[in-house]
Structures are given as C-alpha cells and as structure tokens.
Scaffold this motif. Structure first.
Motif, PDB file in Angstrom:
ATOM      1  N   GLY A 196       0.784  -1.226   0.000  1.00  0.00           N
ATOM      2  CA  GLY A 196       0.000   0.000   0.000  1.00  0.00           C
ATOM      3  C   GLY A 196       0.818   1.278   0.000  1.00  0.00           C
ATOM      4  N   GLU A 197       2.144   1.150   0.054  1.00  0.00           N
ATOM      5  CA  GLU A 197       3.010   2.332   0.054  1.00  0.00           C
ATOM      6  C   GLU A 197       3.646   2.492  -1.320  1.00  0.00           C
ATOM      7  OE1 GLU A 197       7.069   4.039   2.224  1.00  0.00           O
ATOM      8  OE2 GLU A 197       6.108   2.176   2.921  1.00  0.00           O
ATOM      9  N   ILE A 198       3.594   3.717  -1.852  1.00  0.00           N
ATOM     10  CA  ILE A 198       4.218   3.988  -3.152  1.00  0.00           C
ATOM     11  C   ILE A 198       5.729   3.988  -2.983  1.00  0.00           C
ATOM     12  CG2 ILE A 198       4.512   5.680  -4.985  1.00  0.00           C
ATOM     13  CD1 ILE A 198       1.664   6.614  -4.482  1.00  0.00           C
ATOM     14  N   VAL A 199       6.411   3.085  -3.706  1.00  0.00           N
ATOM     15  CA  VAL A 199       7.872   3.006  -3.628  1.00  0.00           C
ATOM     16  C   VAL A 199       8.532   3.540  -4.886  1.00  0.00           C
ATOM     17  CG1 VAL A 199       7.852   1.098  -1.988  1.00  0.00           C
ATOM     18  CG2 VAL A 199       7.829   0.615  -4.451  1.00  0.00           C
ATOM     19  N   PHE A 200       7.730   3.780  -5.910  1.00  0.00           N
ATOM     20  CA  PHE A 200       8.269   4.446  -7.099  1.00  0.00           C
ATOM     21  C   PHE A 200       7.125   5.059  -7.891  1.00  0.00           C
ATOM     22  CE2 PHE A 200       9.374   4.756 -11.592  1.00  0.00           C
ATOM     23  CZ  PHE A 200      10.554   5.480 -11.514  1.00  0.00           C
ATOM     24  N   SER A 201       7.349   6.293  -8.361  1.00  0.00           N
ATOM     25  CA  SER A 201       6.405   6.987  -9.225  1.00  0.00           C
ATOM     26  C   SER A 201       7.190   7.696 -10.319  1.00  0.00           C
ATOM     27  CB  SER A 201       5.598   8.013  -8.426  1.00  0.00           C
ATOM     28  OG  SER A 201       4.914   8.893  -9.300  1.00  0.00           O
ATOM     29  N   PRO A 202       6.663   7.770 -11.533  1.00  0.00           N
ATOM     30  CA  PRO A 202       7.356   8.494 -12.606  1.00  0.00           C
ATOM     31  C   PRO A 202       7.642   9.951 -12.255  1.00  0.00           C
ATOM     32  CG  PRO A 202       5.607   7.145 -13.518  1.00  0.00           C
ATOM     33  CD  PRO A 202       5.454   7.084 -12.026  1.00  0.00           C
ATOM     34  N   GLN A 203       6.856  10.522 -11.349  1.00  0.00           N
ATOM     35  CA  GLN A 203       7.082  11.919 -10.971  1.00  0.00           C
ATOM     36  C   GLN A 203       8.452  12.124 -10.337  1.00  0.00           C
ATOM     37  OE1 GLN A 203       3.677  13.888  -9.044  1.00  0.00           O
ATOM     38  NE2 GLN A 203       2.443  12.097  -9.599  1.00  0.00           N
ATOM     39  N   ILE A 204       9.015  11.059  -9.783  1.00  0.00           N
ATOM     40  CA  ILE A 204      10.343  11.158  -9.164  1.00  0.00           C
ATOM     41  C   ILE A 204      11.383  11.607 -10.173  1.00  0.00           C
ATOM     42  CG2 ILE A 204      12.210   9.795  -8.115  1.00  0.00           C
ATOM     43  CD1 ILE A 204      10.062   8.077  -6.799  1.00  0.00           C
ATOM     44  N   ILE A 205      11.237  11.140 -11.412  1.00  0.00           N
ATOM     45  CA  ILE A 205      12.268  11.416 -12.414  1.00  0.00           C
ATOM     46  C   ILE A 205      11.858  12.521 -13.386  1.00  0.00           C
ATOM     47  CG2 ILE A 205      13.220   9.090 -12.272  1.00  0.00           C
ATOM     48  CD1 ILE A 205      11.728   8.467 -14.910  1.00  0.00           C
ATOM     49  N   TYR A 206      10.755  13.208 -13.106  1.00  0.00           N
ATOM     50  CA  TYR A 206      10.375  14.330 -13.959  1.00  0.00           C
ATOM     51  C   TYR A 206      11.460  15.405 -13.909  1.00  0.00           C
ATOM     52  CZ  TYR A 206       5.509  12.802 -14.642  1.00  0.00           C
ATOM     53  OH  TYR A 206       4.370  12.130 -15.004  1.00  0.00           O
ATOM     54  N   PRO A 207      11.697  16.100 -15.020  1.00  0.00           N
ATOM     55  CA  PRO A 207      12.635  17.235 -14.994  1.00  0.00           C
ATOM     56  C   PRO A 207      12.061  18.389 -14.184  1.00  0.00           C
ATOM     57  CG  PRO A 207      11.478  17.153 -17.085  1.00  0.00           C
ATOM     58  CD  PRO A 207      11.084  15.905 -16.341  1.00  0.00           C
ATOM     59  N   ASN A 208      12.889  19.387 -13.929  1.00  0.00           N
ATOM     60  CA  ASN A 208      12.413  20.607 -13.284  1.00  0.00           C
ATOM     61  C   ASN A 208      11.422  21.296 -14.218  1.00  0.00           C
ATOM     62  OD1 ASN A 208      14.282  20.754 -10.859  1.00  0.00           O
ATOM     63  ND2 ASN A 208      15.749  20.583 -12.526  1.00  0.00           N
ATOM     64  N   ILE A 209      10.274  21.685 -13.690  1.00  0.00           N
ATOM     65  CA  ILE A 209       9.209  22.229 -14.531  1.00  0.00           C
ATOM     66  C   ILE A 209       9.021  23.721 -14.255  1.00  0.00           C
ATOM     67  CG2 ILE A 209       6.768  22.048 -15.155  1.00  0.00           C
ATOM     68  CD1 ILE A 209       6.876  19.135 -14.139  1.00  0.00           C
ATOM     69  N   ILE A 210       9.076  24.533 -15.322  1.00  0.00           N
ATOM     70  CA  ILE A 210       8.837  25.971 -15.228  1.00  0.00           C
ATOM     71  C   ILE A 210       7.968  26.382 -16.415  1.00  0.00           C
ATOM     72  CG2 ILE A 210      10.926  26.612 -13.959  1.00  0.00           C
ATOM     73  CD1 ILE A 210      12.294  27.168 -16.560  1.00  0.00           C
ATOM     74  N   THR A 211       7.471  27.593 -16.398  1.00  0.00           N
ATOM     75  CA  THR A 211       6.626  28.057 -17.491  1.00  0.00           C
ATOM     76  C   THR A 211       7.438  28.897 -18.476  1.00  0.00           C
ATOM     77  OG1 THR A 211       5.975  30.130 -16.418  1.00  0.00           O
ATOM     78  CG2 THR A 211       4.669  28.153 -15.906  1.00  0.00           C
ATOM     79  N   ILE A 212       6.911  29.024 -19.669  1.00  0.00           N
ATOM     80  CA  ILE A 212       7.572  29.833 -20.692  1.00  0.00           C
ATOM     81  C   ILE A 212       7.687  31.293 -20.236  1.00  0.00           C
ATOM     82  CG2 ILE A 212       7.143  30.894 -22.956  1.00  0.00           C
ATOM     83  CD1 ILE A 212       6.523  28.172 -24.053  1.00  0.00           C
ATOM     84  N   ASP A 213       6.637  31.826 -19.619  1.00  0.00           N
ATOM     85  CA  ASP A 213       6.684  33.227 -19.175  1.00  0.00           C
ATOM     86  C   ASP A 213       7.754  33.440 -18.108  1.00  0.00           C
ATOM     87  OD1 ASP A 213       4.734  33.984 -20.928  1.00  0.00           O
ATOM     88  OD2 ASP A 213       3.129  34.113 -19.445  1.00  0.00           O
ATOM     89  N   GLU A 214       7.939  32.461 -17.223  1.00  0.00           N
ATOM     90  CA  GLU A 214       9.005  32.553 -16.217  1.00  0.00           C
ATOM     91  C   GLU A 214      10.366  32.652 -16.893  1.00  0.00           C
ATOM     92  OE1 GLU A 214       8.758  30.047 -12.421  1.00  0.00           O
ATOM     93  OE2 GLU A 214       7.375  29.016 -13.775  1.00  0.00           O
ATOM     94  N   ILE A 215      10.577  31.817 -17.896  1.00  0.00           N
ATOM     95  CA  ILE A 215      11.863  31.816 -18.602  1.00  0.00           C
ATOM     96  C   ILE A 215      12.093  33.158 -19.287  1.00  0.00           C
ATOM     97  CG2 ILE A 215      13.235  30.731 -20.414  1.00  0.00           C
ATOM     98  CD1 ILE A 215      11.607  28.172 -19.962  1.00  0.00           C
ATOM     99  N   ILE A 216      11.083  33.640 -19.993  1.00  0.00           N
ATOM    100  CA  ILE A 216      11.232  34.881 -20.752  1.00  0.00           C
ATOM    101  C   ILE A 216      11.544  36.058 -19.834  1.00  0.00           C
ATOM    102  CG2 ILE A 216       9.980  36.575 -22.164  1.00  0.00           C
ATOM    103  CD1 ILE A 216       8.536  34.184 -23.472  1.00  0.00           C
ATOM    104  N   GLU A 217      10.842  36.163 -18.737  1.00  0.00           N
ATOM    105  CA  GLU A 217      11.086  37.276 -17.814  1.00  0.00           C
ATOM    106  C   GLU A 217      12.502  37.234 -17.262  1.00  0.00           C
ATOM    107  OE1 GLU A 217       9.491  39.950 -17.183  1.00  0.00           O
ATOM    108  OE2 GLU A 217       7.764  39.449 -18.428  1.00  0.00           O
TER     109      GLU A 217
END
Length: 264
Positions: A196-217
């Motif tokens: 019943g305990e999550i020992v692995f999720s794909p979210q663990i290996i997701y890249p750092n997520i930012i928005t396009i507007d954050e990058i542009i500013e």
C-alpha cells in the motif's frame, strides 16, 4: 507576431569595430593578456547576439507547429521552449566569457606561449570558492582598491545575479533536465506499490518544470544584467582609451588597466 512581452528593448554590446586598430599595438607592446581579452570581447558580443536571437524566437507566437498533422497551441509552446533552452545556455555562457576577459586582461593567467597552455588556462578560469583564480583575486583585492572594486562587482555578478540562470543551465546539462508543463506526459496514476506504500512513481524522475513566461522574464533581466556589466568592464579596463588611440608619453595607451595582478 510576438507576445505581450516585447523584445525591442533587448540590449547588446558593439565593440568589434573599436578593436580594429589597436590589435597590432597590443601585440607589439607584449600585452598578450589584453590582446586575448579583446578577442574575448568580440566573442562575447557575438554570443549576446545569438542569445538575443534565441530569446526572440522563443517569444514568437506565430509558429504553425503540429501534433499528428494538427496545428495545436501546445505544440507551438514546445517549439518556443526549445528556442528558449538555447537562450538559457547561451546567456549562461556569457558569464564565463566575462570571467575569461578578467582572467586574461589582468594577468591572472600564466604566460601563454602555446595552444596547450591556453587551453589549460581556460580550464583553470573558474570562480568557485576553492578556485585558485578566485582566491588569488580576493587576496590581491585586499591590498588594491581598484581590484577590490572589480572583485566585489564580479562576485555579486557571477555568484548572485547568475544564480537562477545558472541553476537552469545546470539542470539542462547535468541534473535531469528542464521542461514546461506541456511536455510532461500524463502518467500520474502509474506507480509501484509495496504493502500500500508507493515506492516508485514516474514523478520522481520528472525534470524541473517551469513556465515559458518565467523563462522569458528571467532572460530579459539577464540580457540587461550581462550587457550592463560588459559595458562597465569595457570602461573599467580602459578600452575606450585604446579604441580612441589616446597615447601616453611613452607611446602606450593612457589609463589602460587600473591594476595588474602580481604575486604578493
């Protein structure tokens, strides 16, 4: 068409034409470090222009990008993001070029006599707390007021102003990547469980997520910071005098380099 975040204000530097005449004089005077720094200024000028071009391409909103043959807004944003990734890496590289200009111009480097020595010096040109260059510069700045002025400005510029940009660049190159929400696959329900305990999720290996507007500013601000420091450094080095051929009594240019590094 461009977004509401306009790019007409993006700055650049323009000194290539200024160095056309002084090259020969720099070499004849035996000023290898200064000569190398003028070349680095030219390369920096090009790099800023490349960075600006990538930023402008990332801001455009008129790409006809498709997914499975269908024009989709998310496909357009993915294409814009790829342009912005190049802008991140190029603006980040500007910091290293500016560091190299200082390293060579003020003779923190060893005598450059071969290509191999030059390449070795590039590797040593770092500004981490334990780098020999930084330690030498800091110690020298404690006994020279002009060196202290430049060291303090460089320390803030390189270690503080760069922090966000440098983190993104490192993420792209070394730390699992950088992405936007549109590029993250919908796999949130996939996981591995144990009792019943999550020992692995794909979210663990997701890249750092930012928005396009954050990058542009952030990149707009980086453009300003980099260009302003570049112009300050150009003036601090006395290159305005070199480029206007203001000769001193001994035949060398007046007021060039307010200090030169020497071992204590």
């Amino acid at each position: 068409m461009e977004s509401k975040i306009m790019t007409s204000h993006l700055q650049t530097i323009s000194h290539k034409r200024d160095f056309a005449m002084p090259y020969f004089s720099l070499l004849c005077g035996g000023h290898k470090g200064l000569y190398i720094s003028t070349i680095k200024f030219e390369e920096l000028e090009d790099l800023i222009r490349f960075s600006n071009a990538s930023l402008r391409d990332g801001i455009k909103e008129d790409y006809k990008a498709t997914i499975n043959g269908e024009v989709r807004p998310e496909a357009q944003r993915v294409l814009r993001f790829y342009h912005l990734k190049y802008a991140i890496l190029n603006y980040n590289a500007c910091y290293d070029y500016i560091l190299q200009i200082i390293y060579f111009a003020f003779d923190f480097c060893e005598d450059i006599t071969t290509r191999e020595i030059y390449q070795e010096q590039l590797v040593k040109c770092t500004f981490s707390n334990n780098s020999k260059f930084r330690q030498r510069f800091k110690a020298f700045s404690e006994t020279n007021t002009k060196a202290k002025e430049l060291f303090d400005k460089l320390d803030d510029f390189y270690n503080n102003k760069r922090k966000q940009l440098g983190g993104w660049a490192n993420a792209i190159k070394h730390r699992g990547g950088l992405s936007i929400p549109e590029m993250i696959p919908n796999r949130q329900n996939a996981c591995i469980c144990n009792d019943g305990e999550i020992v692995f999720s794909p979210q663990i290996i997701y890249p750092n997520i930012i928005t396009i507007d954050e990058i542009i500013e952030e990149l707009k601000e980086q453009n300003r910071i980099i260009c302003e420091f570049s112009e300050y450094l150009f003036d601090f080095l006395g290159f305005n005098n070199v480029c206007t051929n203001r000769l001193s009594a001994d035949g060398w240019f007046a007021d060039v380099r307010p200090f030169v590094y020497t071992e204590n």
